[in-house]
Write a protein that holds these residues in place. Structure first.
Motif, mmCIF file in Angstrom:
data_model
loop_
_atom_site.group_PDB
_atom_site.id
_atom_site.type_symbol
_atom_site.label_atom_id
_atom_site.label_comp_id
_atom_site.label_asym_id
_atom_site.label_seq_id
_atom_site.Cartn_x
_atom_site.Cartn_y
_atom_site.Cartn_z
ATOM 1 N N UNK A 1 36.453 32.014 29.825
ATOM 2 C CA UNK A 1 36.239 32.747 28.538
ATOM 3 C C UNK A 1 36.142 34.547 29.135
ATOM 4 N N UNK A 2 35.152 34.921 30.186
ATOM 5 C CA UNK A 2 35.415 36.114 30.836
ATOM 6 C C UNK A 2 36.798 36.522 31.145
ATOM 7 N N UNK B 1 39.284 39.275 30.410
ATOM 8 C CA UNK B 1 40.144 39.752 31.565
ATOM 9 C C UNK B 1 41.548 40.691 31.465
ATOM 10 N N UNK B 2 42.560 39.524 31.445
ATOM 11 C CA UNK B 2 43.569 39.684 31.409
ATOM 12 C C UNK B 2 43.924 40.079 30.637
ATOM 13 N N UNK B 3 43.654 39.265 29.420
ATOM 14 C CA UNK B 3 43.729 40.293 27.529
ATOM 15 C C UNK B 3 43.789 41.565 27.654
ATOM 16 N N UNK C 1 35.696 44.153 34.011
ATOM 17 C CA UNK C 1 35.177 43.726 33.777
ATOM 18 C C UNK C 1 33.856 42.874 34.378
ATOM 19 N N UNK C 2 32.687 42.698 34.747
ATOM 20 C CA UNK C 2 32.441 42.385 35.468
ATOM 21 C C UNK C 2 31.071 40.903 35.542
ATOM 22 N N UNK C 3 31.225 39.936 36.590
ATOM 23 C CA UNK C 3 30.916 38.991 36.214
ATOM 24 C C UNK C 3 30.038 39.041 37.146
ATOM 25 N N UNK C 4 28.264 38.137 37.032
ATOM 26 C CA UNK C 4 27.158 38.583 37.982
ATOM 27 C C UNK C 4 26.701 36.831 37.680
#
Length: 350
Positions: free
Chosen positions: A170-171, A175-177, A183-186
């Protein structure tokens, strides 16, 4: 490496932090609230945050707590009313203490609702999401070290790891939309340190440590102090992308057991699973299928991308984080001695 400095990127003015009832989530909110360049910090959760004594006598500083269930529509109202520009999503439940269904709803549905609120917002410019290295799984066929773009040979279909895989899906869609949002994913390794309450910290607090016979997995930890630091840094400036977060180095399970100064009880996989069921039923340790896999096959990740992006490395190595946890936990664990004696007797009868 991202060349933006805080002055060049969009400065955080109003930050919303989810999951502030968690020890680390509360500390992240407190750290951001202590930054004079951040005008406002809003902490949301279904229950109030814990008291966190600090040198200046404050608990959570300027953080404003709002009781919000992420599965409902209220988070949209909070983001809109406060003109939130930065969201730090820490609120992922890693243990099924409230039941697996409630856990999945909170993690997956809650994240969907939060991202939908961010997508509709005209003010949100930065989103930081907590994930886990458990998305790589634990398998005998896994590579020695996982990088962020490594394709895992085995995706977990259980518990927290499965939830994290869905959350990351979903993240990526968000980020595409909203390419205008950083947008950062850790992907954090297992948290370790004073105040951390997890399946692993409960496991290492037991008086006797059962292990899977014939396995000595590699483990990695990230200290809670370093987790707070990296989340705070990501909230203050744009660092889009996916990053592994762990202390340097690895520890074998056998090394952890020796450092803990506790006896080890190797047992075949069926007995290990039996113990897991008993411990889970007694709410002592969460021996979920994903934890059993980790305690058999282990997992290690590369953190070079994070170091290059931030020009920073965690203060604590994996070993130092584990040692600090041990120093904070004095006294015996809580596994009933009678259960340990019964298991030892059963092993001798096989």
């Amino acid at each position: 490496m991202n060349t933006h400095t805080p002055s060049e990127a969009t400065m955080a003015r109003t930050v919303l932090v989810t999951g502030v009832s968690d020890h680390i989530g509360a500390r992240v909110a407190a750290a951001l609230a202590a930054d004079p360049e951040i005008h406002r910090v809003i902490g949301v959760d279904t229950v109030p945050p814990p008291s966190l004594p600090r040198e200046d006598g404050a608990l959570l500083g300027r953080t404003e707590f709002v009781r919000v269930d992420l599965r409902g529509p209220d988070v949209t109202k909070v983001i809109r009313a406060a003109d939130v520009d930065t969201v730090v999503h820490f609120s992922l439940v890693s243990g099924p203490s409230a039941g697996r269904t409630a856990m999945k709803e909170h993690n997956v549905i809650g994240t969907m609702q939060l991202l939908a609120a961010c997508q509709r917002s005209a003010t949100v410019r930065r989103v930081v999401v907590r994930s886990t290295t458990a998305v790589y799984g634990s398998s005998p066929h896994a590579p020695a070290v996982f990088a962020e773009d490594t394709v895992s040979p085995e995706v977990s279909h259980h518990g927290y790891a499965r939830d994290a895989v869905e959350v990351e899906t979903y993240v990526r869609g968000f980020a595409r939309r909203r390419p205008d949002v950083a947008t950062t994913t850790l992907r954090f390794a297992s948290f370790m340190g004073p105040g951390v309450d997890s399946a692993l910290t409960r496991y290492f607090s037991q008086p006797v440590l059962p292990t899977a016979l014939g396995f000595d997995p590699r483990l990695q930890f990230v200290h809670s102090d370093d987790a707070v630091e990296v989340l705070s840094r990501m909230a203050r400036a744009d660092h889009p992308g996916v990053f592994n977060v762990s202390g340097d180095g690895v520890l074998l399970l056998s090394q952890c057991v020796r450092r803990a100064g506790r006896p080890m009880l190797p047992m075949p996989a069926p007995a290990f699973r039996l113990l897991g069921g008993l411990a889970r039923g007694a709410r002592l340790v969460d021996f979920s299928p994903e934890q059993l896999a980790l305690m058999s096959h282990g997992r290690a990740v590369d953190t070079g991308r994070l170091s290059a992006e931030l020009g920073w490395k965690p203060k604590f190595t994996t070993a130092a984080a584990f040692d600090d946890f041990l120093r904070s936990r004095g006294g015996p664990g809580t596994l009933p001695v009678a259960l340990v004696d019964w298991l030892a007797y059963a092993m001798t009868r096989r």
